[in-house]
Design a protein around this motif. Sequence first.
Motif, mmCIF file in Angstrom:
data_model
loop_
_atom_site.group_PDB
_atom_site.id
_atom_site.type_symbol
_atom_site.label_atom_id
_atom_site.label_comp_id
_atom_site.label_asym_id
_atom_site.label_seq_id
_atom_site.Cartn_x
_atom_site.Cartn_y
_atom_site.Cartn_z
ATOM 1 N N PHE A 277 0.827 -1.211 0.000
ATOM 2 C CA PHE A 277 0.000 0.000 0.000
ATOM 3 C C PHE A 277 0.862 1.262 0.000
ATOM 4 O O PHE A 277 0.595 2.208 -0.748
ATOM 5 N N ILE A 278 1.906 1.279 0.824
ATOM 6 C CA ILE A 278 2.785 2.451 0.920
ATOM 7 C C ILE A 278 3.447 2.740 -0.429
ATOM 8 O O ILE A 278 3.454 3.880 -0.904
ATOM 9 N N VAL A 279 4.002 1.705 -1.054
ATOM 10 C CA VAL A 279 4.673 1.895 -2.347
ATOM 11 C C VAL A 279 3.664 2.290 -3.423
ATOM 12 O O VAL A 279 3.939 3.140 -4.275
ATOM 13 N N TYR A 280 2.480 1.680 -3.381
ATOM 14 C CA TYR A 280 1.438 1.996 -4.364
ATOM 15 C C TYR A 280 1.064 3.478 -4.322
ATOM 16 O O TYR A 280 0.797 4.095 -5.364
ATOM 17 N N LYS A 281 1.032 4.055 -3.114
ATOM 18 C CA LYS A 281 0.603 5.439 -2.953
ATOM 19 C C LYS A 281 1.688 6.456 -3.333
ATOM 20 O O LYS A 281 1.404 7.646 -3.449
ATOM 21 N N ILE A 282 2.926 6.013 -3.507
ATOM 22 C CA ILE A 282 3.994 6.921 -3.939
ATOM 23 C C ILE A 282 3.753 7.325 -5.388
ATOM 24 O O ILE A 282 3.434 6.490 -6.223
ATOM 25 N N GLU A 283 3.888 8.607 -5.654
ATOM 26 C CA GLU A 283 3.760 9.078 -7.035
ATOM 27 C C GLU A 283 4.852 8.431 -7.879
ATOM 28 O O GLU A 283 6.032 8.524 -7.541
ATOM 29 N N PRO A 284 4.493 7.731 -8.965
ATOM 30 C CA PRO A 284 5.515 7.038 -9.779
ATOM 31 C C PRO A 284 6.615 7.979 -10.260
ATOM 32 O O PRO A 284 6.343 9.070 -10.746
#
Length: 198
Positions: free
Chosen positions: A14-21
Amino acid sequence: MKQFIDFIPLFLFFIVYKIEPRAVDIAGQTLTVGGIYSATAMLIISSLVVYGALFISQRKLEKSQWLTLVACLVFGSLTLAFHSETFLKWKAPVVNWLFALTFAGSHFVGDRLLIKRIMGHALTLPDLIWTRLNLAWIVFFLFCGAANLFVAFTFQSYWVDFKVFGSLGMTVLFLVGQGIYLSRHIHDSDTTTPKTED
């Protein structure tokens, strides 16, 4: 506590998913961090680390943990290989339904219900209560699988949030309800247990 170990990789996902690519250079290689695909890679790596550490410390993994790990590796790898999040969306429903099938199968295979095998060392309950409890777990896993599938393909912008926090919330509510239900029957069992004279 064991139920919540499965959520460690999910929280990292979830944390990585929420980071702006964004593109990041690591050892001369350009990698994208953030978004569904790097989050999927984090899910795979963190699952291997968490369950690997458990295996090293305990010298074994429970069947449910093996199932979760294998499903993560299979659905995560397919997501990365085909660059399609559809595979990952099916992970939670399939895993939950396999758990439901396993609990249901214990009504017909083996000498004890699965829930009694899991909790029987800590609790003494009448067979009727074990049966009701096992059925409750079947319904819970069927519902969780259906809810995850519905959200993943109907509310696509929220499915990751639901995958983490919705699943956690449903698990907590179910465990609280199970605790309340069991507390009534444990109390009744204690009061009806004959006492022996010293």
